[in-house]
Scaffold this motif. Structure first.
Motif, PDB file in Angstrom:
ATOM      1  N   THR A  85      67.323   8.744  77.450  1.00 50.39           N
ATOM      2  CA  THR A  85      67.355   8.273  78.947  1.00 50.39           C
ATOM      3  C   THR A  85      66.482   8.375  80.276  1.00 50.39           C
ATOM      4  N   SER A  86      65.348   7.962  79.692  1.00 50.59           N
ATOM      5  CA  SER A  86      64.046   8.125  81.079  1.00 50.59           C
ATOM      6  C   SER A  86      63.400   6.927  81.709  1.00 50.59           C
ATOM      7  N   ARG A  87      63.646   6.612  82.353  1.00 44.85           N
ATOM      8  CA  ARG A  87      63.240   5.320  83.171  1.00 44.85           C
ATOM      9  C   ARG A  87      61.229   5.667  83.142  1.00 44.85           C
ATOM     10  N   VAL A  88      60.592   5.055  82.443  1.00 40.92           N
ATOM     11  CA  VAL A  88      59.250   5.895  82.203  1.00 40.92           C
ATOM     12  C   VAL A  88      57.830   4.412  82.354  1.00 40.92           C
ATOM     13  N   ALA A 111      60.190   3.397  71.218  1.00 42.79           N
ATOM     14  CA  ALA A 111      61.206   2.988  71.504  1.00 42.79           C
ATOM     15  C   ALA A 111      62.351   2.824  70.414  1.00 42.79           C
ATOM     16  N   GLU A 112      61.729   3.385  69.409  1.00 40.29           N
ATOM     17  CA  GLU A 112      62.688   3.461  68.179  1.00 40.29           C
ATOM     18  C   GLU A 112      63.100   4.785  67.883  1.00 40.29           C
ATOM     19  N   LYS A 113      62.123   5.615  68.533  1.00 44.52           N
ATOM     20  CA  LYS A 113      62.688   7.634  69.089  1.00 44.52           C
ATOM     21  C   LYS A 113      63.391   7.807  70.416  1.00 44.52           C
ATOM     22  N   TYR A 114      63.151   6.865  71.257  1.00 40.74           N
ATOM     23  CA  TYR A 114      63.774   6.944  72.325  1.00 40.74           C
ATOM     24  C   TYR A 114      64.488   5.611  72.739  1.00 40.74           C
ATOM     25  N   PRO A 115      65.552   5.164  72.078  1.00 42.85           N
ATOM     26  CA  PRO A 115      65.842   3.662  72.475  1.00 42.85           C
ATOM     27  C   PRO A 115      67.155   2.919  73.137  1.00 42.85           C
ATOM     28  N   ALA A 132      54.068  -8.184  76.095  1.00 49.35           N
ATOM     29  CA  ALA A 132      54.906  -8.741  76.316  1.00 49.35           C
ATOM     30  C   ALA A 132      55.961  -9.112  74.315  1.00 49.35           C
ATOM     31  N   THR A 133      54.695  -9.084  74.198  1.00 46.63           N
ATOM     32  CA  THR A 133      55.631  -9.136  71.937  1.00 46.63           C
ATOM     33  C   THR A 133      56.450  -8.154  71.904  1.00 46.63           C
ATOM     34  N   LEU A 134      56.635  -7.117  72.736  1.00 49.19           N
ATOM     35  CA  LEU A 134      57.368  -5.894  72.506  1.00 49.19           C
ATOM     36  C   LEU A 134      58.822  -6.708  73.461  1.00 49.19           C
ATOM     37  N   PRO A 135      59.884  -6.568  72.697  1.00 50.03           N
ATOM     38  CA  PRO A 135      61.765  -7.006  73.128  1.00 50.03           C
ATOM     39  C   PRO A 135      61.727  -5.394  74.771  1.00 50.03           C
ATOM     40  N   ASP A 136      62.190  -5.524  75.863  1.00 53.04           N
ATOM     41  CA  ASP A 136      62.565  -4.813  76.728  1.00 53.04           C
ATOM     42  C   ASP A 136      61.457  -4.575  77.189  1.00 53.04           C
ATOM     43  N   ILE A 137      60.485  -5.020  77.636  1.00 50.51           N
ATOM     44  CA  ILE A 137      59.647  -3.862  78.380  1.00 50.51           C
ATOM     45  C   ILE A 137      59.312  -4.780  79.525  1.00 50.51           C
ATOM     46  N   GLU A 138      58.808  -3.687  80.861  1.00 47.36           N
ATOM     47  CA  GLU A 138      58.890  -4.257  81.602  1.00 47.36           C
ATOM     48  C   GLU A 138      57.003  -4.455  82.566  1.00 47.36           C
ATOM     49  N   ILE A 139      56.713  -5.599  82.235  1.00 51.48           N
ATOM     50  CA  ILE A 139      55.627  -5.799  82.552  1.00 51.48           C
ATOM     51  C   ILE A 139      54.475  -6.338  84.332  1.00 51.48           C
ATOM     52  N   PHE A 140      53.740  -4.713  84.425  1.00 54.55           N
ATOM     53  CA  PHE A 140      53.251  -4.953  85.785  1.00 54.55           C
ATOM     54  C   PHE A 140      52.272  -5.522  85.724  1.00 54.55           C
TER      55      PHE A 140
END
Length: 413
Positions: A85-88, A111-115, A132-140
């Motif tokens: 449940t971490s924000r990494v 993400a599959e291991k830690y949905p 950006a090809t990954l869903p639900d990823i935050e990009i800085f």
């Protein structure tokens, strides 16, 4: 996280701005442009383009420190930590496309291991479109604010991955290395073989960031001509961001080849990714696009010189690989060298081209030399690259097998 944190290897710049600002690199999709959020402090990697080219000359910016090391989870704790449940926030070591494709594939497995985990990347720079090809990823892309940084439970510096400090001499496969380091299983990928049909969309991408890996212009010209004459729709993709592109293009003279379109390059990496996804077949040098094929399992042929095809392609079988068969007195392919080196007396090249052992090469050149680069990609290609002309018939045989076409032997011996 119970593990004791330690300082990141990479140094970051802490800065403040009196006025609102936004930044984005020209080769990254505009949707990934970043803007300030009113935070008192912002962070960017000290070696980033933002720090070196923008902040240094911005009158509204105050540099607080150029030696900030954020606290990160140590490498020894990566496999034991529970990220459920971490924000990494992952600190990206560099924006080389091939390395970042491997990281992106690792993130999909993570993400599959830690949905329920939330994943973000910092300083992804020119490779931001890959993430950006990954869903639900935050990009800085270039920086992060102190408000945004406070949202994360843990930071991980991916430059702590084994082999990163020697990557210029011996390439590593980030997907495999990171999956092993974090104890995750790589994602399963569909098998995608060439579907042979008339007028296939075939992309040829011959340019790499180094003359050690850029394909000989004569080989590329002959290949484009043969594929075009076979009736396929061939697109020859160059790289307008590389200073040698114009000279390389002129040496190929492909504008008049039948069924061959020449594209100087794409404006963004996102445009390149979209092109790669739509091709029926591709032929590539050892370069970022060769790794991008892994994202979609695009079929094709990868042609490798100084770096090992086995290491770089890893578990992926969408590309058939050709490794230069060069063997010389000072080296043989693959030698593992990723970039040109400079000797103590200023000569630039590799072991084979300078006829010296690796120990005499010295370090990476301190400055770029366009004239030398142009000569090495057009006139005096390094031995393992030049040897591809002798490998040409074998290379065309692979193309013939994949595309069900017979190509006449070349006159090159």
């Amino acid at each position: 996280m119970s593990a004791k944190l330690h300082p990141a290897r990479k140094k970051f710049t802490r800065f403040a701005s009196k006025v609102p600002f936004q930044f984005g690199l020209p080769n990254v999709s505009p949707t990934l442009t970043q803007a300030s959020d009113g935070s008192p402090i912002y962070f960017t990697r000290t070696t980033s383009l933002l720090r070196r080219q923008v902040l240094a000359n911005a009158p509204s910016v105050t540099i607080k420190s150029d030696a900030y090391h954020p606290r990160v989870l140590p490498r020894s704790a990566w496999a034991e930590a529970d990220f459920q449940t971490s924000r990494v926030l992952f600190l990206i070591p560099d924006d080389a496309l091939g390395d970042c494709v491997g990281m992106a594939l690792f993130f999909r497995a993570f993400a599959e291991k830690y949905p329920k985990a939330k994943i973000a990347v910092l300083n992804s720079a020119s490779a931001s479109d890959i993430f950006a090809t990954l869903p639900d990823i935050e990009i800085f892309q270039l920086f992060i604010s102190s408000k945004q940084l406070a949202r994360f439970d843990v930071l991980i510096d991916l430059s702590e991955m084994e082999g990163w400090d020697t990557i210029a001499k011996m390439p590593v496969n980030p997907e495999e290395a990171l999956s092993s380091a974090f104890g995750v299983t790589p994602i399963s990928l569909p098998s995608r073989q060439p579907v042979v049909k008339p007028q296939m969309n075939i992309g040829i991408l011959p340019m790499a960031s180094s003359p050690l890996r850029t394909l000989p212009p004569a080989l590329v010209r002959d290949m484009a001509q043969k594929l075009g004459n076979a009736g396929h729709s061939v697109t020859l993709i160059l790289n307008a961001y590389q200073g040698v592109m114009r000279t390389y293009k002129d040496s190929i003279a492909a504008e008049n080849l039948p069924n061959v379109a020449v594209v100087d390059g794409f404006r963004t990496i996102g445009d390149l990714i979209g092109f790669m996804e739509k091709q029926d077949y591709v032929v590539l040098a050892d370069s970022g696009p060769a790794h991008i094929t892994k994202l979609f399992q695009t079929p094709g042929l990868g042609i490798y010189t100084s770096a090992s095809a086995t290491v770089l392609q890893g578990r992926h079988r969408n590309l058939r690989n050709w490794q230069s068969t060069y063997m010389g007195d000072f080296c043989q392919a693959p030698c593992g060298l990723a970039k040109l080196r400079a000797t103590d007396d200023g000569q630039i090249g590799c072991m084979g081209s300078l006829k010296v052992p690796f120990e005499k090469l010295g370090t990476l050149p301190s400055t770029s030399n366009k004239a030398v680069a142009e000569k090495l990609v057009v006139e005096s290609t390094v031995p393992c690259v030049a040897h591809l002309r002798k490998d040409q018939d074998a290379i065309f045989q692979i193309l013939g097998e994949d595309l069900k076409t017979q190509y006449a032997p070349s006159a090159i011996k």
